[in-house]
Design a protein around this motif. Structure first.
Motif, PDB file in Angstrom:
ATOM      1  N   VAL A  22     -26.665 -59.992  -9.416  1.00  0.00           N
ATOM      2  CA  VAL A  22     -26.935 -60.613 -10.722  1.00  0.00           C
ATOM      3  C   VAL A  22     -27.068 -62.143 -10.572  1.00  0.00           C
ATOM      4  CG1 VAL A  22     -25.963 -58.811 -12.190  1.00  0.00           C
ATOM      5  CG2 VAL A  22     -24.444 -60.619 -11.337  1.00  0.00           C
ATOM      6  N   GLY A  23     -27.275 -62.601  -9.343  1.00  0.00           N
ATOM      7  CA  GLY A  23     -27.530 -64.022  -9.110  1.00  0.00           C
ATOM      8  C   GLY A  23     -26.293 -64.826  -8.739  1.00  0.00           C
ATOM      9  N   GLY A  24     -25.155 -64.148  -8.549  1.00  0.00           N
ATOM     10  CA  GLY A  24     -23.939 -64.868  -8.166  1.00  0.00           C
ATOM     11  C   GLY A  24     -23.834 -65.047  -6.659  1.00  0.00           C
ATOM     12  N   LEU A  25     -22.680 -65.593  -6.210  1.00  0.00           N
ATOM     13  CA  LEU A  25     -22.481 -65.832  -4.780  1.00  0.00           C
ATOM     14  C   LEU A  25     -21.640 -64.731  -4.132  1.00  0.00           C
ATOM     15  CD1 LEU A  25     -21.877 -69.719  -4.754  1.00  0.00           C
ATOM     16  CD2 LEU A  25     -23.993 -68.464  -4.327  1.00  0.00           C
ATOM     17  N   GLY A  26     -21.143 -63.791  -4.966  1.00  0.00           N
ATOM     18  CA  GLY A  26     -20.446 -62.620  -4.420  1.00  0.00           C
ATOM     19  C   GLY A  26     -19.146 -62.923  -3.693  1.00  0.00           C
ATOM     20  N   GLN A  27     -18.487 -64.030  -4.055  1.00  0.00           N
ATOM     21  CA  GLN A  27     -17.239 -64.398  -3.371  1.00  0.00           C
ATOM     22  C   GLN A  27     -16.030 -63.828  -4.124  1.00  0.00           C
ATOM     23  OE1 GLN A  27     -16.953 -66.107  -0.433  1.00  0.00           O
ATOM     24  NE2 GLN A  27     -19.176 -66.082  -0.254  1.00  0.00           N
ATOM     25  N   GLY A  28     -14.839 -63.978  -3.514  1.00  0.00           N
ATOM     26  CA  GLY A  28     -13.631 -63.406  -4.109  1.00  0.00           C
ATOM     27  C   GLY A  28     -12.571 -64.455  -4.407  1.00  0.00           C
ATOM     28  N   ALA A  45     -24.637 -76.754  -9.010  1.00  0.00           N
ATOM     29  CA  ALA A  45     -24.246 -76.391  -7.640  1.00  0.00           C
ATOM     30  C   ALA A  45     -24.165 -74.876  -7.449  1.00  0.00           C
ATOM     31  CB  ALA A  45     -22.899 -77.034  -7.306  1.00  0.00           C
ATOM     32  N   GLY A  46     -24.354 -74.118  -8.528  1.00  0.00           N
ATOM     33  CA  GLY A  46     -24.332 -72.647  -8.434  1.00  0.00           C
ATOM     34  C   GLY A  46     -22.939 -72.060  -8.464  1.00  0.00           C
ATOM     35  N   LEU A  47     -21.927 -72.900  -8.811  1.00  0.00           N
ATOM     36  CA  LEU A  47     -20.547 -72.428  -8.689  1.00  0.00           C
ATOM     37  C   LEU A  47     -20.023 -71.669  -9.902  1.00  0.00           C
ATOM     38  CD1 LEU A  47     -19.130 -75.466  -6.710  1.00  0.00           C
ATOM     39  CD2 LEU A  47     -19.463 -73.127  -5.879  1.00  0.00           C
ATOM     40  N   MET A  48     -20.789 -71.643 -10.997  1.00  0.00           N
ATOM     41  CA  MET A  48     -20.345 -70.841 -12.147  1.00  0.00           C
ATOM     42  C   MET A  48     -20.384 -69.353 -11.780  1.00  0.00           C
ATOM     43  SD  MET A  48     -19.738 -73.248 -14.114  1.00  0.00           S
ATOM     44  CE  MET A  48     -19.327 -72.531 -15.678  1.00  0.00           C
ATOM     45  N   GLY A  49     -21.289 -69.003 -10.858  1.00  0.00           N
ATOM     46  CA  GLY A  49     -21.445 -67.602 -10.465  1.00  0.00           C
ATOM     47  C   GLY A  49     -20.757 -67.278  -9.146  1.00  0.00           C
ATOM     48  N   LEU A  50     -19.771 -68.094  -8.769  1.00  0.00           N
ATOM     49  CA  LEU A  50     -19.131 -67.924  -7.455  1.00  0.00           C
ATOM     50  C   LEU A  50     -18.614 -66.509  -7.222  1.00  0.00           C
ATOM     51  CD1 LEU A  50     -18.137 -69.387  -4.868  1.00  0.00           C
ATOM     52  CD2 LEU A  50     -16.020 -69.901  -6.073  1.00  0.00           C
ATOM     53  N   ILE A  51     -17.975 -65.910  -8.259  1.00  0.00           N
ATOM     54  CA  ILE A  51     -17.377 -64.574  -8.037  1.00  0.00           C
ATOM     55  C   ILE A  51     -18.264 -63.444  -8.580  1.00  0.00           C
ATOM     56  CG2 ILE A  51     -14.988 -65.419  -7.982  1.00  0.00           C
ATOM     57  CD1 ILE A  51     -14.871 -64.039 -10.894  1.00  0.00           C
ATOM     58  N   SER A  52     -19.415 -63.803  -9.155  1.00  0.00           N
ATOM     59  CA  SER A  52     -20.322 -62.759  -9.649  1.00  0.00           C
ATOM     60  C   SER A  52     -21.105 -62.177  -8.472  1.00  0.00           C
ATOM     61  CB  SER A  52     -21.299 -63.354 -10.669  1.00  0.00           C
ATOM     62  OG  SER A  52     -20.588 -63.883 -11.770  1.00  0.00           O
ATOM     63  N   SER A  53     -21.520 -60.919  -8.635  1.00  0.00           N
ATOM     64  CA  SER A  53     -22.232 -60.250  -7.522  1.00  0.00           C
ATOM     65  C   SER A  53     -23.573 -60.921  -7.252  1.00  0.00           C
ATOM     66  CB  SER A  53     -22.540 -58.801  -7.863  1.00  0.00           C
ATOM     67  OG  SER A  53     -21.393 -58.152  -8.223  1.00  0.00           O
TER      68      SER A  53
END
Ligand SMILES: Cc1cc2nc3c(=O)[nH]c(=O)nc-3n(C[C@H](O)[C@H](O)[C@H](O)COP(=O)(O)OP(=O)(O)OC[C@H]3O[C@@H](n4cnc5c(N)ncnc54)[C@H](O)[C@@H]3O)c2cc1C
Length: 370
Positions: free
Chosen positions: A50-56, A39-47
């Motif tokens: 670098v392939g993340g979702l950029g959330q806080g 679901a792409g949620l491992m990268g939720l807080i990554s920028s």
């Protein structure tokens, strides 16, 4: 609805399906982690670069809270990953940031046999050897110990002044040994085991932040995200228990009275207290996130309060849930006893509730925390 919550909706059925077996068999929630990765949620807080979702904090908290309603172990594994990923995101190389945004599960390795819950004072060593560093340590608890790809690791400084230095340590490094398996009261699938390092050699470039700067990393980056995510986990567990309790009292009947358990004023009173307490903890949690987002002056106080409050409130709410659901709770029929066990972890994870009370007392009396 934000797109990360849409993505979570796809992973939730998998998490729910495996939650009971994860607890019963004390096994790592591999299927749930795979669904979250998909679901792409491992990268939720990554920028996003670098392939993340950029959330806080808010998005991460919402995701963890929702998962915890179904499976505390999965929520805690993700909580520790976000904590590790936050440090990597701020201080790691582009390569490590990319990996933490999806491919590689991370966690924190702070607690030690020597300094126990006093995570700010590691006693383990780091010794320079050319371009490398040699680590020796007895880490007492590491969530996802066997299953993480990287540990965000504390040690004494190499040569600088200061309480600690933080490293990125690959799970696969030679000399790392896991002293499992984990046999816990609650969060039984979170694979939290002691990890030892014997002459573990890593490049000096794996330092996260400055030598001797670990305390700053812990207070500025780790403490806010860990306390808010840990509270999210506890608040989600409380919510899961409150909902199961309400369903039980509404659906359970006394035939001879032709009434439900919820028709008893005493039962309704307890349910009301559960709802009130859970909502008070949630309101403080939401205010903590609002404080952090606005950079309010009371942010640190709220960060200290939120974990202590969620942990203490959860033990009260789950005690009531066990009481209200009676024999069915004792026999595991309603499922609230899993929440009763899982919520005990929140308060003993460092900073523990009693340490937080000490910090809060110092903060409100105008004293230094350390
Ligand atoms: C499910 C789970 C997962 C975990 N995952 C991780 C992880 O991924 N990474 C990691 O680094 N650690 C992890 N931990 C470890 C955790 O953060 C704590 O370090 C550990 O639970 C503390 O255990 P302890 O009882 O040995 O602490 P102790 O330090 O022995 O504390 C015992 C008691 O003394 C109290 N106490 C200690 N100091 C003070 C003080 N100054 N004032 C008042 N009271 C005090 C504590 O509140 C506690 O009640 C995990 C723990 C659990 C339960």
């Amino acid at each position: 609805m934000p797109s990360y919550l849409d993505a979570l909706e796809k992973a939730l059925p998998v998490i729910t399906e495996h939650a009971l077996a994860v607890d019963k068999e004390a096994r790592f929630p591999k299927e749930s982690l795979a669904a979250l990765r998909e679901a792409g949620l491992m990268g939720l807080i990554s920028s996003t670069d670098v392939g993340g979702l950029g959330q806080g904090l808010r998005a991460a908290g919402e995701v963890i809270e929702r998962i915890a309603r179904e499976c505390g172990s999965t929520a805690m594994v993700l909580c520790m990953h976000y904590c590790g990923a936050a440090v990597i995101e701020k201080h790691g190389s582009t390569e490590s940031r990319k990996k933490a945004s999806g491919e590689e599960l991370s966690t924190l390795a702070f607690s030690e046999a020597g300094s126990r819950s006093h995570f700010w004072a590691p006693v383990s060593s780091a010794t320079a050897d050319g371009d490398d560093v040699v680590l020796d340590a007895h880490k007492s608890w590491v969530t996802s110990a066997e299953n993480a790809a990287t540990y965000v690791w504390s040690s004494q400084p190499l040569s600088a002044e200061g309480a600690s230095t933080i490293w990125l340590v690959p799970r696969a490094a030679k000399g790392i040994a896991i002293k499992g398996p984990f046999e816990g009261l609650g969060l039984r699938g979170n694979d939290s085991s002691p990890v030892t390092a014997e002459k573990v050699r890593i490049p000096k470039a794996n330092m996260l932040g400055e030598d001797g700067g670990g305390f700053g990393v812990m207070m500025e980056t780790v403490l806010p995200i860990f306390n808010v995510m840990n509270a999210a986990c506890t608040i989600g567990l409380m919510e899961g228990a409150v909902q199961r309790t309400i369903a039980h009292v509404s659906g359970t009947r006394y035939k001879h009275l032709d009434s439900a358990l919820a028709d008893l004023p005493t039962i309704r009173n307890y349910v009301a207290r559960m709802r009130n307490k859970a909502d008070m903890a949630r309101t403080l949690w939401q205010d903590t996130i609002a404080a952090a987002e606005a950079g309010r002056a009371d942010t640190m106080l709220r960060v200290l309060q939120v974990k202590a409050t969620a942990g203490e409130t959860a033990t009260e709410v789950l005690d009531l849930a066990m009481r209200v659901c009676g024999g069915a709770a004792f026999r595991r029929d309603v499922g609230v006893e899993r929440y009763f066990r899982d919520t005990r972890a929140g308060g003993i994870m460092a900073p523990t509730t009693d340490v937080l009370y000490d910090f809060i007392g110092k903060a409100v009396c105008g004293m230094d925390l350390f």
